[in-house]
Every structure is written in structure tokens, then in C-alpha cells.
Design an enzyme around this catalytic site. Sequence first.
Site, short mmCIF file in Angstrom:
data_model
loop_
_atom_site.label_atom_id
_atom_site.label_comp_id
_atom_site.label_asym_id
_atom_site.label_seq_id
_atom_site.Cartn_x
_atom_site.Cartn_y
_atom_site.Cartn_z
N ASP A 102 4.44 -6.08 3.13
CA ASP A 102 3.98 -4.99 4.53
C ASP A 102 4.66 -4.79 5.37
O ASP A 102 5.55 -5.81 5.87
CB ASP A 102 2.98 -5.18 4.84
CG ASP A 102 2.19 -3.48 5.40
OD1 ASP A 102 2.90 -2.80 5.65
OD2 ASP A 102 0.63 -3.65 5.26
N ASP A 147 6.10 2.13 6.34
CA ASP A 147 4.69 1.65 6.78
C ASP A 147 3.79 2.51 5.95
O ASP A 147 3.35 3.26 5.62
CB ASP A 147 4.39 1.00 7.30
CG ASP A 147 3.36 0.67 7.52
OD1 ASP A 147 2.90 0.34 6.85
OD2 ASP A 147 2.21 1.21 8.63
N HIS A 167 0.59 -0.98 -0.08
CA HIS A 167 0.10 0.01 0.37
C HIS A 167 1.18 1.52 0.32
O HIS A 167 2.52 1.34 1.10
CB HIS A 167 -0.62 -0.10 1.01
CG HIS A 167 -0.43 -0.34 2.09
ND1 HIS A 167 -0.06 0.88 3.22
CD2 HIS A 167 -0.02 -0.46 3.53
CE1 HIS A 167 0.41 0.70 4.65
NE2 HIS A 167 0.33 -0.12 4.55
N GLU A 216 -5.64 1.49 2.29
CA GLU A 216 -5.14 -0.17 3.67
C GLU A 216 -4.94 0.40 5.11
O GLU A 216 -5.89 0.25 6.35
CB GLU A 216 -3.86 -0.32 3.25
CG GLU A 216 -2.98 -1.86 3.76
CD GLU A 216 -2.87 -1.52 5.20
OE1 GLU A 216 -2.48 -2.29 5.64
OE2 GLU A 216 -2.33 -0.08 5.92
N GLU A 217 -4.53 1.66 5.40
CA GLU A 217 -4.49 2.32 6.59
C GLU A 217 -6.02 2.44 6.96
O GLU A 217 -5.92 2.90 8.44
CB GLU A 217 -3.72 3.86 6.75
CG GLU A 217 -2.18 3.20 6.04
CD GLU A 217 -1.54 2.59 7.60
OE1 GLU A 217 -2.14 2.66 8.55
OE2 GLU A 217 -0.55 2.49 7.14
#
Length: 345
Positions: A242, A188, A71, A222-223
Site C-alpha cells: 500500500d 492509493d 486493494h 480496504e478504504e
Amino acid sequence: MEFSINKEYVLNTAKELLEFNSPSGFCFKIMDMIEDKVKNIGYKFERTNKGCGVITIDGRSDEKVIGLSAHVDTLGAMVRSITSKGTLKFTLIGGPIVPTLDSEYCTIRTRDGREYTGTFLSESAAVHVYEDATSKKRDPENMEIRIDEVVKNKDDVKNLGISVGDFIFIDPKTTITESGFVKSRFIDDKGSVACLLSLLELFKRESIVPSYKTKIFISTYEEVGHGSSYIPSDITEMIAVDMGCIGLDLECTEYDVSICAKDSGGPYDYNMVTDLVNLSEDNNISYAIDIYPRYGSDVGAALRGGNNIRGALIGPGVHASHGMERTHYNALENTIKLLCLYLTK
């Protein structure tokens, strides 16, 4: 099998991605950059209605389709309200460690594209003024953003074009050291996106063809939980790439590729995890197997979205997730190597 990974390409790509603002909901500009990179390497790039990217690599067989996801969206903030004194209250996008935002620089982007710099601060920001300057809780209710413009009230701020719902980009402070450390917010998961782009560069440069058709999925939400709720329907198994977690009773370090056996969504596919472990063992890849109880991935989102897939999760070890993160080039390299081995086995 040996793979000639281009270290300069990996680190330069990681730096370029990390320095590009892309909180969840504001990824269309960075996706333009990624599309250009993918096409320059020599692969086709498609987008879903939601703005995610799909890159297809033809394989030696179409018997199954392997998906790899990472992501590009990050944590961030948004203007919640404008105060009477001309500061901004904010709401979070995703889950940054809020105390780490105290005194962090940021950029406010208006709906019409103007940008203004500012700083996240406690409402009790001065030790010479406030008794609770060091003890006041650092959370959105007790913090504000000071804008670097001459503003004395709410109307002054509104006259700049700033409004509720405007995105606030957090300064990533990206640094790559001579010793190979990558320090930045949002490793991330931009570290993993850099790994996947480097995988494409390697495959094209070395004319490597994966065993099965492979689709790389770059997700953009994604977050906030639904990055890969939709994936191409022909994907039969998927590896979320990830960050690996570091701390407590975990084995992963900043030099390893993490192989996650279970996260908050439950166990990953046993046979896929076993294959990844065996490939690491047989090829001297520095790895760790861990369990992440406070973690979710694009594979989890895909499964909750009803996709009929098997799933696994790997990624470079990252220290201090959702704060000032750090990893090492070795972790990125080990992640790329393991993906290459899995796709060509």
C-alpha cells in the site's frame, strides 16, 4: 539478484487501472479486468464471496504460505439526496480530502447502468453572486453536484433514472509524464496493484519460482476498513502493499519504497520489517522506514478479523494522499524489486 522489470508493462497497467472506476462497493467490473490480465499471464484467479481476488503462485516449498495484498477499491461518493432545484447532495465513500473535490468532474451511474456526467461544486459557486464564494467551507453539507443534463427540479432528475444510493465516480485525471511521474487520484492503492500484476508478469516471463507458496490477495473494501478481514486460512505471513506517506517528519519520497514500522494499529512484525530493511540495504534499493499514525492497512484488517498471521507493510511513496496524488516510476520499481527479493530469499 537482478530482476528484469518491464517498465512499459508497469506504467501501462497502472494507467489502465487508474482510469477504471472502482470505489469501495463497486469493484466487480475492475475485478473482471484483473482476472483477464492474470489469466493471460498464466495464473489461476479465484474470488471470495465478498469479491476479493486470490492468485496462487506455487513455490519451492509449502512449509509456509506468504500472502501479498493490495486493494483495488478507491474513494468515491454516492447520491444522498436530490434537491428541489435538480442538483445532487452526496455522501462520501472513504475519506477523500473534500476541498479537493470542488470543481472536480464526476460520473453518476444509475442502478440500471446509465451514466451521466457532472461536477462537484460549492453551493456558493459563483464569485459574482455569492459573498462567501471563496470562504464557504467545502464539505458535503455545503457542496452539491451539478448534472450535465437539462434538469430544473427533483422530478427531472428522477426521470433520468438517478436515485439515492447511485454511485458517483470521481474523475481520476490520470497523467504519466515523460520524466516518470504518475499523477492521478487513487494511486492509493492502484499503484500497488500494478506492482503485483507486474510481479506476476516478471515471474512468468523469467520462470521465477518463489521460495514458498505465495498468494496474492486483491481486496475490494480496504478504504472502508474491512478489505482483508477474511484471507485464505493457509496464509502464515502477509505483506500489505500500500502507499507510502510523504510529509512532516517522514523520510519517504516519491522515489522510494516505504517500509512501515508502525501505523495506527500498532507495530508490524519486527523480524519481517528487519528482513525487508536488510534486503533493501544489501541490494541498493532506495527505501525509507517510517511510522504512520493516521493509517491502516489490509494487514491490520486481517489481524482484527482474527487471522493468525505475522504482518508487514511496504509500498511506493505517494505524495498528497487522498487528494491529487503523485508517485514516480522509481518507487514502483523499488517496490517490485523488494517483493521479488523477499519472495525468493
